[in-house]
Scaffold this motif. Structure first.
Motif, PDB file in Angstrom:
ATOM      1  N   PRO A   1       7.218  -3.611  -7.260  1.00  0.00           N
ATOM      2  CA  PRO A   1       7.339  -4.064  -5.873  1.00  0.00           C
ATOM      3  C   PRO A   1       8.517  -5.020  -5.710  1.00  0.00           C
ATOM      4  O   PRO A   1       8.544  -6.085  -6.314  1.00  0.00           O
ATOM      5  CB  PRO A   1       6.012  -4.784  -5.628  1.00  0.00           C
ATOM      6  CG  PRO A   1       5.584  -5.265  -6.993  1.00  0.00           C
ATOM      7  CD  PRO A   1       6.070  -4.227  -7.959  1.00  0.00           C
TER       8      PRO A   1
ATOM      9  N   ASN B   1       7.163   4.367  -7.664  1.00  0.00           N
ATOM     10  CA  ASN B   1       8.071   3.844  -6.645  1.00  0.00           C
ATOM     11  C   ASN B   1       8.648   4.929  -5.743  1.00  0.00           C
ATOM     12  O   ASN B   1       8.762   4.748  -4.527  1.00  0.00           O
ATOM     13  CB  ASN B   1       9.221   3.079  -7.304  1.00  0.00           C
ATOM     14  CG  ASN B   1       8.819   1.688  -7.733  1.00  0.00           C
ATOM     15  OD1 ASN B   1       7.650   1.304  -7.629  1.00  0.00           O
ATOM     16  ND2 ASN B   1       9.771   0.930  -8.234  1.00  0.00           N
TER      17      ASN B   1
ATOM     18  N   ASN C   1       7.537   5.848   2.829  1.00  0.00           N
ATOM     19  CA  ASN C   1       8.127   4.872   3.740  1.00  0.00           C
ATOM     20  C   ASN C   1       9.209   5.485   4.630  1.00  0.00           C
ATOM     21  O   ASN C   1       9.492   4.967   5.714  1.00  0.00           O
ATOM     22  CB  ASN C   1       8.737   3.713   2.956  1.00  0.00           C
ATOM     23  CG  ASN C   1       7.700   2.886   2.220  1.00  0.00           C
ATOM     24  OD1 ASN C   1       6.501   3.094   2.380  1.00  0.00           O
ATOM     25  ND2 ASN C   1       8.156   1.961   1.387  1.00  0.00           N
TER      26      ASN C   1
ATOM     27  N   THR D   1       7.470   0.452  -3.121  1.00  0.00           N
ATOM     28  CA  THR D   1       6.115  -0.058  -3.324  1.00  0.00           C
ATOM     29  C   THR D   1       5.908  -1.364  -2.563  1.00  0.00           C
ATOM     30  O   THR D   1       6.724  -2.284  -2.640  1.00  0.00           O
ATOM     31  CB  THR D   1       5.859  -0.300  -4.818  1.00  0.00           C
ATOM     32  OG1 THR D   1       6.075   0.916  -5.530  1.00  0.00           O
ATOM     33  CG2 THR D   1       4.443  -0.775  -5.055  1.00  0.00           C
ATOM     34  N   THR D   2       4.814  -1.453  -1.836  1.00  0.00           N
ATOM     35  CA  THR D   2       4.487  -2.666  -1.095  1.00  0.00           C
ATOM     36  C   THR D   2       3.463  -3.494  -1.867  1.00  0.00           C
ATOM     37  O   THR D   2       2.821  -3.015  -2.802  1.00  0.00           O
ATOM     38  CB  THR D   2       3.904  -2.329   0.287  1.00  0.00           C
ATOM     39  OG1 THR D   2       2.622  -1.687   0.103  1.00  0.00           O
ATOM     40  CG2 THR D   2       4.826  -1.400   1.063  1.00  0.00           C
ATOM     41  N   ARG D   3       3.288  -4.723  -1.437  1.00  0.00           N
ATOM     42  CA  ARG D   3       2.271  -5.570  -2.064  1.00  0.00           C
ATOM     43  C   ARG D   3       0.878  -4.996  -1.855  1.00  0.00           C
ATOM     44  O   ARG D   3       0.018  -5.093  -2.724  1.00  0.00           O
ATOM     45  CB  ARG D   3       2.383  -6.990  -1.517  1.00  0.00           C
ATOM     46  CG  ARG D   3       3.680  -7.693  -1.924  1.00  0.00           C
ATOM     47  CD  ARG D   3       3.884  -9.006  -1.176  1.00  0.00           C
ATOM     48  NE  ARG D   3       5.159  -9.622  -1.518  1.00  0.00           N
ATOM     49  CZ  ARG D   3       6.333  -9.281  -0.976  1.00  0.00           C
ATOM     50  NH1 ARG D   3       6.374  -8.316  -0.077  1.00  0.00           N
ATOM     51  NH2 ARG D   3       7.447  -9.875  -1.338  1.00  0.00           N
ATOM     52  N   GLN D   4       0.675  -4.378  -0.671  1.00  0.00           N
ATOM     53  CA  GLN D   4      -0.626  -3.754  -0.436  1.00  0.00           C
ATOM     54  C   GLN D   4      -0.848  -2.573  -1.364  1.00  0.00           C
ATOM     55  O   GLN D   4      -1.974  -2.333  -1.823  1.00  0.00           O
ATOM     56  CB  GLN D   4      -0.753  -3.311   1.019  1.00  0.00           C
ATOM     57  CG  GLN D   4      -2.163  -2.855   1.393  1.00  0.00           C
ATOM     58  CD  GLN D   4      -3.206  -3.937   1.152  1.00  0.00           C
ATOM     59  OE1 GLN D   4      -3.040  -5.083   1.578  1.00  0.00           O
ATOM     60  NE2 GLN D   4      -4.286  -3.590   0.444  1.00  0.00           N
ATOM     61  N   ASP D   5       0.208  -1.820  -1.670  1.00  0.00           N
ATOM     62  CA  ASP D   5       0.096  -0.737  -2.654  1.00  0.00           C
ATOM     63  C   ASP D   5      -0.412  -1.286  -3.984  1.00  0.00           C
ATOM     64  O   ASP D   5      -1.266  -0.677  -4.639  1.00  0.00           O
ATOM     65  CB  ASP D   5       1.454  -0.058  -2.895  1.00  0.00           C
ATOM     66  CG  ASP D   5       1.905   0.797  -1.738  1.00  0.00           C
ATOM     67  OD1 ASP D   5       1.046   1.340  -1.018  1.00  0.00           O
ATOM     68  OD2 ASP D   5       3.132   0.926  -1.560  1.00  0.00           O
TER      69      ASP D   5
ATOM     70  N   ASP E   1      11.902  -6.733  -0.666  1.00  0.00           N
ATOM     71  CA  ASP E   1      12.052  -6.127   0.663  1.00  0.00           C
ATOM     72  C   ASP E   1      11.057  -4.996   0.896  1.00  0.00           C
ATOM     73  O   ASP E   1      11.051  -4.386   1.959  1.00  0.00           O
ATOM     74  CB  ASP E   1      13.474  -5.620   0.870  1.00  0.00           C
ATOM     75  CG  ASP E   1      13.896  -4.566  -0.159  1.00  0.00           C
ATOM     76  OD1 ASP E   1      13.041  -4.127  -0.958  1.00  0.00           O
ATOM     77  OD2 ASP E   1      15.080  -4.175  -0.155  1.00  0.00           O
ATOM     78  N   GLU E   2      10.219  -4.708  -0.111  1.00  0.00           N
ATOM     79  CA  GLU E   2       9.190  -3.666  -0.021  1.00  0.00           C
ATOM     80  C   GLU E   2       9.780  -2.320   0.395  1.00  0.00           C
ATOM     81  O   GLU E   2       9.161  -1.562   1.151  1.00  0.00           O
ATOM     82  CB  GLU E   2       8.068  -4.088   0.930  1.00  0.00           C
ATOM     83  CG  GLU E   2       7.303  -5.314   0.446  1.00  0.00           C
ATOM     84  CD  GLU E   2       6.002  -5.552   1.200  1.00  0.00           C
ATOM     85  OE1 GLU E   2       6.001  -5.429   2.438  1.00  0.00           O
ATOM     86  OE2 GLU E   2       4.983  -5.849   0.537  1.00  0.00           O
ATOM     87  N   ARG E   3      10.963  -1.999  -0.093  1.00  0.00           N
ATOM     88  CA  ARG E   3      11.601  -0.744   0.314  1.00  0.00           C
ATOM     89  C   ARG E   3      10.928   0.490  -0.274  1.00  0.00           C
ATOM     90  O   ARG E   3      11.163   1.595   0.180  1.00  0.00           O
ATOM     91  CB  ARG E   3      13.079  -0.752  -0.040  1.00  0.00           C
ATOM     92  CG  ARG E   3      13.418  -0.852  -1.518  1.00  0.00           C
ATOM     93  CD  ARG E   3      14.936  -0.840  -1.678  1.00  0.00           C
ATOM     94  NE  ARG E   3      15.396  -0.937  -3.052  1.00  0.00           N
ATOM     95  CZ  ARG E   3      15.725  -2.062  -3.652  1.00  0.00           C
ATOM     96  NH1 ARG E   3      15.602  -3.210  -2.996  1.00  0.00           N
ATOM     97  NH2 ARG E   3      16.162  -2.063  -4.899  1.00  0.00           N
TER      98      ARG E   3
END
Length: 244
Positions: free
Chosen positions: A44, A9, A16, A51-55, A47-49
């Motif tokens: 994740p 994270n 980010n 780790t993002t969903r794509q990660d 708010d994806e601050r």
């Protein structure tokens, strides 16, 4: 031997902060794998601050062909989160009772209120071939209810132990965790642990027998800034290898 799963994270948060793909989370994950870590963890948030969903999807693709590395995805089981888990099918999903705006995880599930809910989630995860772990305080009554709910593992929330260790008087706290872990084993549950574990307090915690996995991210990232990630990973692996 206890398995080390590195939480990514903070690497994602650093990336980010500048709006660039630097550091690249997957490339950093590959470095960790090359250094011998057993697993990778991400949490994740909505708010994806960090780790993002794509990660999550990209890391799942990295780990999928590897037989010796596990992928653990933590999070609150919202509909979106569960859909993500269904799509990537990680080795383990750790259910955490976080609010959407929560800074960091700060408590385990209250199984007195949520046992049926957690039981339904565990069945769904198992149907997808995903091991179910639940974030839990070191409370024996909670451990008993988690076992009845049919989860595979618990992850003991270790912040109170870490605070006690800093204060220099941690034996009573450690005993509480030991009793919870031993009871979990007696009831057929695997035991993981995480939150504020670091190079200073981990060895003492791992005098508790049969801790299967520790998930460490924030402290490991900070320690890597001071000592370098190669040295820090080697130190954690040594401690985990010598676990009870």
């Amino acid at each position: 031997m206890t398995a080390l799963s590195v939480n990514l994270n903070k690497i994602a948060l650093l990336r980010n902060s500048r709006g660039r793909d630097y550091p690249n989370v997957v490339a950093y994950a590959q470095k960790l794998i090359n250094l011998g870590v057993y697993g990778l963890t991400v949490h994740p948030r909505q708010d994806e601050r960090h780790t993002t969903r794509q990660d999550v999807r990209d890391l799942a693709a990295l780990i999928a062909p590897l037989e010796t590395v596990e992928f653990n995805v933590e999070g609150y089981p919202s509909d979106d989160f569960m859909a993500l888990i269904e799509s990537v099918r990680p080795d383990q999903c750790t259910l955490v009772p976080d609010a959407p705006d929560q800074l960091t995880s700060d408590h385990g599930w209250d199984m007195h209120q949520h046992a049926d809910y957690v039981s339904d989630l565990s069945k769904q995860l198992n149907a997808w071939g995903v091991r179910c772990s639940v974030f839990l305080d070191p409370d024996e009554s909670q451990v008993r209810l988690a076992a009845k709910a049919g989860v595979d593992r618990i992850e003991l929330y270790t912040e109170s132990y870490a605070h006690a260790h800093v204060a220099g008087d941690f034996e009573s706290s450690l005993l509480q965790y030991k009793n919870a872990a031993l009871l979990a084993n007696e009831l057929g549950l695997g035991v993981n642990a995480g939150h504020d574990l670091d190079l200073v307090n981990l060895a003492d915690f791992l005098t508790i027998p049969n801790i299967l996995e520790v998930s460490i991210g924030h402290a490991l990232t900070v320690e890597s800034l001071e000592y370098g990630h190669k040295q820090v990973i080697a130190d954690y692996l040594r401690i985990c290898k010598n676990a009870a």
